[in-house]
Write an enzyme that holds these catalytic residues in place. Structure first.
Site, PDB file in Angstrom:
ATOM      1  N   TYR A 226     -30.728 -53.143   8.895  1.00  0.00           N
ATOM      2  CA  TYR A 226     -30.185 -54.066   7.900  1.00  0.00           C
ATOM      3  C   TYR A 226     -29.402 -55.195   8.580  1.00  0.00           C
ATOM      4  CZ  TYR A 226     -27.762 -55.440   3.563  1.00  0.00           C
ATOM      5  OH  TYR A 226     -27.265 -56.125   2.489  1.00  0.00           O
TER       6      TYR A 226
ATOM      7  N   LYS B 264     -30.361 -59.140   8.403  1.00  0.00           N
ATOM      8  CA  LYS B 264     -29.453 -60.133   7.829  1.00  0.00           C
ATOM      9  C   LYS B 264     -29.060 -61.192   8.849  1.00  0.00           C
ATOM     10  CE  LYS B 264     -29.400 -58.647   3.620  1.00  0.00           C
ATOM     11  NZ  LYS B 264     -30.036 -59.439   2.566  1.00  0.00           N
TER      12      LYS B 264
END
Length: 168
Positions: free
Chosen positions: A69, A73
């Site tokens: 993640y 991002k």
């Protein structure tokens, strides 16, 4: 206007993370944003105007149990800056919003996964945030609204952390 907001979590420590966990997160966050942006940019170029807002996260700076993640991002932030460079001459801006702790179904699921009451989870998080509260979806929506506006025509390639204060 395009808001790339699709996202999933497949949290795990790196030694437990599967290739499928990695690929799922990368495909939804990065590939999804790429495919959507590629599909709409032609129409924006033809119109001589466009707004692209990518949803990043404070986790782009690193977060335990979120290697996939966090990398996705952070990748969206680089993608955003590159879009600003490539598409600016066509009247298109690209910016990113990077929320911190926002009270959503996703953060409620995280609380449940670790066996914590959601209200207690939010209260604990608020003690670590300078404004002493967690965010709500409207906090993020207002920032996106600004980036979508005519007034943001000279703002491009930026990442705004909607996190209640400076991050470590």
């Amino acid at each position: 206007m395009l808001v790339n907001n699709a996202g999933v979590l497949r949290d795990n420590l790196i030694f437990k993370m599967t290739e499928s966990d990695w690929d799922t997160v990368m495909n939804v966050h990065l590939r999804g944003a790429f495919l959507m942006t590629r599909a709409v940019q032609k129409y924006m170029v033809d119109a001589g105007f466009g707004r692209i807002v990518n949803l990043s996260s404070s986790s782009a700076q690193g977060n335990r149990g979120q290697a996939n993640y966090s990398a996705a991002k952070a990748g969206l932030q680089g993608f955003t800056k590159t879009l600003a460079i490539e598409l600016g001459k066509f009247g298109i801006t690209a910016n990113a919003v990077a929320p911190g702790f926002i009270a959503t179904d996703m953060t409620a699921a995280t609380a449940a996964r670790i066996g914590m009451d959601f209200e207690d989870f939010k209260a604990a998080a608020a003690t670590q945030i300078p404004v002493q509260r967690v965010g709500v979806p409207e906090d993020v929506a207002h920032t996106i609204s600004f980036f979508a506006s005519e007034g943001a025509g000279f703002v491009s390639g930026q990442v705004v952390y909607v996190a209640g204060g400076p991050l470590d």
